[in-house]
Each structure stands twice: as C-alpha cells, then as structure tokens.
Design a protein around this motif. Sequence first.
Motif, PDB file in Angstrom:
ATOM      1  N   SER A   1       0.829  -1.206   0.000  1.00 28.30           N
ATOM      2  CA  SER A   1       0.000   0.000   0.000  1.00 28.30           C
ATOM      3  C   SER A   1       0.864   1.257   0.000  1.00 28.30           C
ATOM      4  O   SER A   1       0.572   2.227  -0.713  1.00 28.30           O
ATOM      5  CB  SER A   1      -0.918  -0.003   1.222  1.00 28.30           C
ATOM      6  OG  SER A   1      -1.695   1.168   1.284  1.00 28.30           O
ATOM      7  N   TRP A   2       1.929   1.256   0.776  1.00 27.24           N
ATOM      8  CA  TRP A   2       2.825   2.416   0.823  1.00 27.24           C
ATOM      9  C   TRP A   2       3.544   2.605  -0.519  1.00 27.24           C
ATOM     10  O   TRP A   2       3.720   3.730  -0.971  1.00 27.24           O
ATOM     11  CB  TRP A   2       3.846   2.246   1.950  1.00 27.24           C
ATOM     12  CG  TRP A   2       3.302   2.506   3.317  1.00 27.24           C
ATOM     13  CD1 TRP A   2       2.248   1.861   3.918  1.00 27.24           C
ATOM     14  CD2 TRP A   2       3.764   3.461   4.260  1.00 27.24           C
ATOM     15  NE1 TRP A   2       2.039   2.354   5.177  1.00 27.24           N
ATOM     16  CE2 TRP A   2       2.955   3.334   5.429  1.00 27.24           C
ATOM     17  CE3 TRP A   2       4.793   4.393   4.260  1.00 27.24           C
ATOM     18  CZ2 TRP A   2       3.147   4.119   6.559  1.00 27.24           C
ATOM     19  CZ3 TRP A   2       4.991   5.179   5.397  1.00 27.24           C
ATOM     20  CH2 TRP A   2       4.180   5.053   6.520  1.00 27.24           C
ATOM     21  N   VAL A   3       3.919   1.496  -1.142  1.00 24.62           N
ATOM     22  CA  VAL A   3       4.572   1.575  -2.452  1.00 24.62           C
ATOM     23  C   VAL A   3       3.592   2.139  -3.479  1.00 24.62           C
ATOM     24  O   VAL A   3       3.948   2.993  -4.301  1.00 24.62           O
ATOM     25  CB  VAL A   3       5.083   0.191  -2.894  1.00 24.62           C
ATOM     26  CG1 VAL A   3       5.591   0.249  -4.338  1.00 24.62           C
ATOM     27  CG2 VAL A   3       6.196  -0.291  -1.966  1.00 24.62           C
ATOM     28  N   ALA A   4       2.346   1.670  -3.421  1.00 22.47           N
ATOM     29  CA  ALA A   4       1.331   2.150  -4.360  1.00 22.47           C
ATOM     30  C   ALA A   4       1.076   3.644  -4.195  1.00 22.47           C
ATOM     31  O   ALA A   4       0.724   4.336  -5.159  1.00 22.47           O
ATOM     32  CB  ALA A   4       0.030   1.376  -4.155  1.00 22.47           C
ATOM     33  N   LYS A   5       1.257   4.146  -2.997  1.00 25.32           N
ATOM     34  CA  LYS A   5       1.078   5.579  -2.736  1.00 25.32           C
ATOM     35  C   LYS A   5       2.329   6.386  -3.101  1.00 25.32           C
ATOM     36  O   LYS A   5       2.361   7.608  -2.894  1.00 25.32           O
ATOM     37  CB  LYS A   5       0.739   5.810  -1.259  1.00 25.32           C
ATOM     38  CG  LYS A   5      -0.627   5.287  -0.832  1.00 25.32           C
ATOM     39  CD  LYS A   5      -0.865   5.553   0.650  1.00 25.32           C
ATOM     40  CE  LYS A   5      -2.276   5.219   1.081  1.00 25.32           C
ATOM     41  NZ  LYS A   5      -2.581   3.790   1.026  1.00 25.32           N
ATOM     42  N   ASP A   6       3.343   5.704  -3.632  1.00 23.75           N
ATOM     43  CA  ASP A   6       4.615   6.347  -3.995  1.00 23.75           C
ATOM     44  C   ASP A   6       5.208   7.076  -2.796  1.00 23.75           C
ATOM     45  O   ASP A   6       5.712   8.203  -2.907  1.00 23.75           O
ATOM     46  CB  ASP A   6       4.418   7.322  -5.162  1.00 23.75           C
ATOM     47  CG  ASP A   6       5.755   7.744  -5.796  1.00 23.75           C
ATOM     48  OD1 ASP A   6       6.716   6.942  -5.725  1.00 23.75           O
ATOM     49  OD2 ASP A   6       5.830   8.853  -6.333  1.00 23.75           O
ATOM     50  N   ALA A   7       5.158   6.411  -1.636  1.00 22.59           N
ATOM     51  CA  ALA A   7       5.608   7.036  -0.395  1.00 22.59           C
ATOM     52  C   ALA A   7       7.011   6.608   0.023  1.00 22.59           C
ATOM     53  O   ALA A   7       7.523   7.107   1.029  1.00 22.59           O
ATOM     54  CB  ALA A   7       4.627   6.701   0.732  1.00 22.59           C
ATOM     55  N   LEU A   8       7.631   5.706  -0.760  1.00 16.34           N
ATOM     56  CA  LEU A   8       8.902   5.136  -0.319  1.00 16.34           C
ATOM     57  C   LEU A   8      10.004   5.240  -1.360  1.00 16.34           C
ATOM     58  O   LEU A   8       9.747   5.245  -2.566  1.00 16.34           O
ATOM     59  CB  LEU A   8       8.713   3.652   0.037  1.00 16.34           C
ATOM     60  CG  LEU A   8       7.650   3.313   1.080  1.00 16.34           C
ATOM     61  CD1 LEU A   8       7.556   1.812   1.258  1.00 16.34           C
ATOM     62  CD2 LEU A   8       7.948   4.010   2.400  1.00 16.34           C
TER      63      LEU A   8
END
Length: 366
Positions: free
Chosen positions: A99-106
């Motif tokens: 989910s964090w990867v999908a949000k481009d947060a990492l």
Amino acid sequence: MKTTTKNLAFSLAFLLSTTLAAQSQEVPANLKGNGEVVIETGGGTFEAAAKKAFYDPFTRDTGIKVVLVPEDHAKLLTSVKVGQPANDIADIAGGELTSWVAKDALEKIDYSYFAEETSAKIPHEMRNDFGVGDYLWSSLIAYNTKKFPEDGKHPKNWIDFYNVKAFPGKRALSKCEKMVDGGLLEGALLGDGVPSDKLYPLDMDRAFAKIKALMPDVGRWLVAGADGPQSLIDGEVDMASTYNGRIVAAKKQGAPLAMSWDQSLLQHGYWVVTKNSPNQENAMKYLAYITRPEPQATFAEGIFYGPINSDAYKLLPKELADIMPGSPGIVKNQVFQNYEWWGKAGSDGRTNYDVALDRCVALLSQ
C-alpha cells in the motif's frame, strides 16, 4: 527447573547485550558520516531496546545523530504527499508495504551500503526493494494470571479468546491502524474455527462478523505496542491480543502475566525510507548498520523478538535463542501471516489492506 532455565537464559542474555552494546563495533568506512537521521519510535520497551542496540551505537560508531519522533503513520503519509516528510525512516507492518509503495511514499533501499555477509544472512522475504525486515515477532494471546492462573483454566488460543462464556472477562484487541500486525482479522477467523491451513484468503465478512459479536466484551482497543500489557496490568482487561516481546518484558518486571504460543501469528515488518526524505544517505547507512549480527543480537535480547540476521542467533545463548519466535520448537504451533494476500490489489486498484481498513473503521465507529 523450567523457570530456572529461563531465568538463566535471561541473565546470560543480559550480560551479552551489555557487552555488545558497550563495545564499539568496527564498521565499514562507507557507513560513517555526519548530520542526522530522523526515525519514528513507538516508545516503551521497543524504544529502550532500540536505543541500546541501534540508536546509541549507530551514533557512536558512525558519527551520525539519531533524532526520534513519535510514530504517526497517518501524519507521515500526509507529509510525504505534500513533499515534506516528517521523518526519514518508518517501521511499518509487512502487510502495509504494498500500500505504501502504491502511494509512492517510499524510496528504494540501496543495498550497496550493506556488507555482502550481512545481505547473505537476511532471508530473501525480508529484503524487499522498498523495505528491509525489522525483526520477527508474534501476535498472540496473553492474560492476567490473577484472573486465569497458569496452573488452572486459562485461554490458550483464539478459540478460547472469543469464547466469552467459557472465559468471561474483558478483552483487548488491536484497533484498525494496528489491524495487520495485531492479527485482528486472522485472530477472529481462527477464533471462529477456521483451520490455520485454510486461513487465506481471509473471509472478511466472517471475520468482521466475529469481531462485531465480541465488541461488547472489548474493554480496550489497542493503538500502541505498550497498550496490551499495560491494559492487563491495570486490570482494564483480563486477556489481550498483544506481542510476545512486550509480555516477556513485563513478566521480567514482575507483572502477573502469561502468554500462549498456540495459534500465534509469526510476523515481521519492514524498515522503510520515506520518499524524498532529506537524509536518505544516512537512512541507508542506518539500515545497513542495524542489520548486522551484533546489533540484531542485542536488540533481540532487549525485547525478545527474533533477529532477521541468522548469524545473530550464534551470539545468543542457546537457551534464549530456542524460545524466540520462529525457533524450531515454537514455529510448529505458529501461523505465518500472508503479506502477499494483504498487499494484493483488486480491479479497482485497492489492496485487501485498503478494503479491510475502511471496513474496520466503519465497524468501530458504530
């Protein structure tokens, strides 16, 4: 004899961790530097163990200052979205990574900072492109021995936890933001009689129906890791879904608590580096440093969570290593959490975690 052996293991481990933490470790030149790295913390036993094993030694050996900020993932994701990350490093549940990867947060983890012997001893499953494993732990059932004596009738698994007639008393369950690492849905389904080998894919309808039925008997919804044992110690609840390390630490301080490995969930999370964080290089150095065997062994002793570097077990007394989550003698009674399922997205692009989180929030707001 059993108690004596455990006490001996803890004593040996304490001496070991003191020695490991006190001595400067030889670190590669590429890990040294200056400036700072900002890391979230959940407080309690975790912070104390991390300070001894990670924070202080890292600053001592590299010259890079560790700055701690309170854990708040909602705030962090918002700050990343507006381009001003609140911190460099976060510790997230394994099921949340997709989910964090999908949000481009990492940011991608730069494994070039890791020594080859370090990378080789970290399981492949814990060396993700966007996260490196933090530690092995178990979400399990714990109870107050004043209410349920260990030598008498006491809850042993999720079936017992959800059986309010046989085991009356208030329960503590993980709140929605701790849904994955707290094993909220898995525990409900196991408590409803689903066999461990048939657990996934999770039946959300069945899980939330089971949780809803238990809600009148829930005395505390847990947000932080320290909430589980504290709610038991305070008498707010009689049994709790909590983490093995927290219970062991509380017991060592004399708290009347006990726990069961039966149907416990074997889990791990990920250390991640936030997108566009200002201290990315120092963040990568930090992760490369703490995944070495010496810090891992010291941390494992401090909070009783399994190390991710297999060489760390060699630095621990066998008596201690054998009773850690994931050890051969315990794993046969455990259930591995399926992070792949949690991260799987549907046709609308939303992951199972996203869907479950919305449903959980809606249920608890009723």
